[in-house]
Design a protein around this motif. Sequence first.
Motif, mmCIF file in Angstrom:
data_model
loop_
_atom_site.group_PDB
_atom_site.id
_atom_site.type_symbol
_atom_site.label_atom_id
_atom_site.label_comp_id
_atom_site.label_asym_id
_atom_site.label_seq_id
_atom_site.Cartn_x
_atom_site.Cartn_y
_atom_site.Cartn_z
ATOM 1 N N UNK A 146 0.809 -1.211 0.000
ATOM 2 C CA UNK A 146 0.000 0.000 0.000
ATOM 3 C C UNK A 146 0.845 1.265 0.000
ATOM 4 N N UNK A 147 0.178 2.388 -0.115
ATOM 5 C CA UNK A 147 0.866 3.671 -0.054
ATOM 6 C C UNK A 147 1.309 3.938 1.383
ATOM 7 N N UNK A 148 2.494 4.523 1.520
ATOM 8 C CA UNK A 148 3.039 4.807 2.846
ATOM 9 C C UNK A 148 3.446 6.270 2.917
ATOM 10 N N UNK A 149 2.850 6.994 3.844
ATOM 11 C CA UNK A 149 3.152 8.418 4.050
ATOM 12 C C UNK A 149 4.611 8.581 4.477
ATOM 13 N N UNK A 150 5.195 9.705 4.107
ATOM 14 C CA UNK A 150 6.610 9.931 4.385
ATOM 15 C C UNK A 150 6.928 9.947 5.878
ATOM 16 N N UNK A 151 5.947 10.199 6.725
ATOM 17 C CA UNK A 151 6.202 10.248 8.170
ATOM 18 C C UNK A 151 6.662 8.889 8.688
ATOM 19 N N UNK A 152 6.308 7.816 7.966
ATOM 20 C CA UNK A 152 6.694 6.475 8.404
ATOM 21 C C UNK A 152 8.031 6.021 7.830
ATOM 22 N N UNK A 153 8.646 6.865 6.994
ATOM 23 C CA UNK A 153 9.977 6.552 6.482
ATOM 24 C C UNK A 153 10.983 6.657 7.632
ATOM 25 N N UNK A 154 11.881 5.701 7.734
ATOM 26 C CA UNK A 154 12.937 5.724 8.769
ATOM 27 C C UNK A 154 12.372 5.844 10.177
ATOM 28 N N UNK A 155 11.223 5.204 10.411
ATOM 29 C CA UNK A 155 10.642 5.224 11.751
ATOM 30 C C UNK A 155 11.644 4.628 12.738
ATOM 31 N N UNK A 156 11.670 5.172 13.943
ATOM 32 C CA UNK A 156 12.644 4.773 14.954
ATOM 33 C C UNK A 156 12.033 3.794 15.960
#
Length: 366
Positions: free
Chosen positions: A200-210
Amino acid sequence: MNNAKTESDFLFNGSSATLNSGAFTWSAPSNIALVKYWGKHGQQLPANPSISFTLNNCKTITSVAFESRSQDKFSFDLFFEGSPKEDFKPKIQKFLDNASPYIPFINQLHLTIDTQNTFPHSSGIASSASGMAALAMNLMSIEKLLNPEMADEYFFQKASFLARIGSGSACRSIDGKMVVWGKHQGISESSDLYGVTFDGKVHEIFENFQDTILLVDKGEKQVSSSLGHGLMNGHPFAEQRFSQAHANLSELKSVFESGDLQKFIEIVESEALTLHSMMMTSKPYFILMKPNTLEIINKIWNFRNKTGVPICFTLDAGANVHVLYPESHKEKALEFIKAELVAYCQSNQYICDEVGTGAKQLASNS
C-alpha cells in the motif's frame, strides 16, 4: 487476481547435481509486529494476519558451511558466537526435519552452522525470528547452486516460507520495510505460508521510523512463545481477537496512507496491550510484563500528553518495551528516553534501532 503460492509451489525443482562444499553468510533482522500474531494452527500457520516493521540493527548473522556426505540424512554442527551450543540443536533439528521435503538436497550434506546475535537472545526481541530467517537465507543460497536460474522473487518467497516453518514470525524478517503475514482481504497476494512486502501507499512520516528497545529484562522468558500460542486454542476471547486483528490491519493500511499518527498510536498500543491481555486470560494464565514495563508505559503516556510528541510503545511476548517515533522527533524522543526511561532498564541498557529493509548476503564461497 491472487497469485499466492501453495505448498507444492515450494517443492524442490532444481538439478540433481552433487554439491561438494561451500559456505554462505547472511544477516537477517528481527522485526516488531504492529498488528500481533498470536495463535496458530497446522505447521506454523497464523490464526490471524499481522504486519511488522523490519528492524535494521537487531539482527542475526549466520554462516553455513556445507560438504557432501554419503549418508541419506543430513547432519549438522551448531555454534553460537563461536562455541558449540547443544541446547539450540533440538530446535534446529526439528526445523531441518520439517523443511527437508522442500530442500531434499540437504540430506546429502553435513552443515556447520555458526550464528551470532547483535542483541540478547531469548529476551523478547524475536531472536528466533532473525535466527530462522538467516538460516533460511543460507539454505536458499545452497538451493540456488542447483537452480541458478531461480528468480529473486521466488528466492525470497521460498526463504520466507522456510523461515516460517522454523518460527512463524521469522517469515516477516526476509524482505521489505513492512511485511504482512497471513491472509487478509485488503492486502494483495497476502498468504498464511509466507510474508509479503506491504504494497500500500506509505506516508513519508513512516519513512525511517525509529524503534528504541528498552531492555527491561534480558533473561529468558518464563513462558515460551510456542506455549503461549497454543493457549489460544479454546481461549474464550480467541475469535473476537482474530476478528480484531483483521480490522486493525485494515485500519492501519489507511493510516499508513494518510500519515495519521494519532490513529497509528491508538492501534499499535491497543495491539500490544491486547496481546498481553490474551496471555493474562488464557488457561493457564501468565504475565510477561514486569513492574518496570508498566512504569515505562505510564511515563510514555505522561510525556506524550504533556508535549504532544508522537511517541508510543509496543510490546512483544516479553517484558521489553519498543518505543516507536518518527525520525523527525528523534532528538526530543531520545532526550526523554535517556532522562526518564533508561533507569527502568536492566543495567541501564537499551538499543537504538530503526526500520530496515531485510536480509543481506555478507559472504559467498561456493
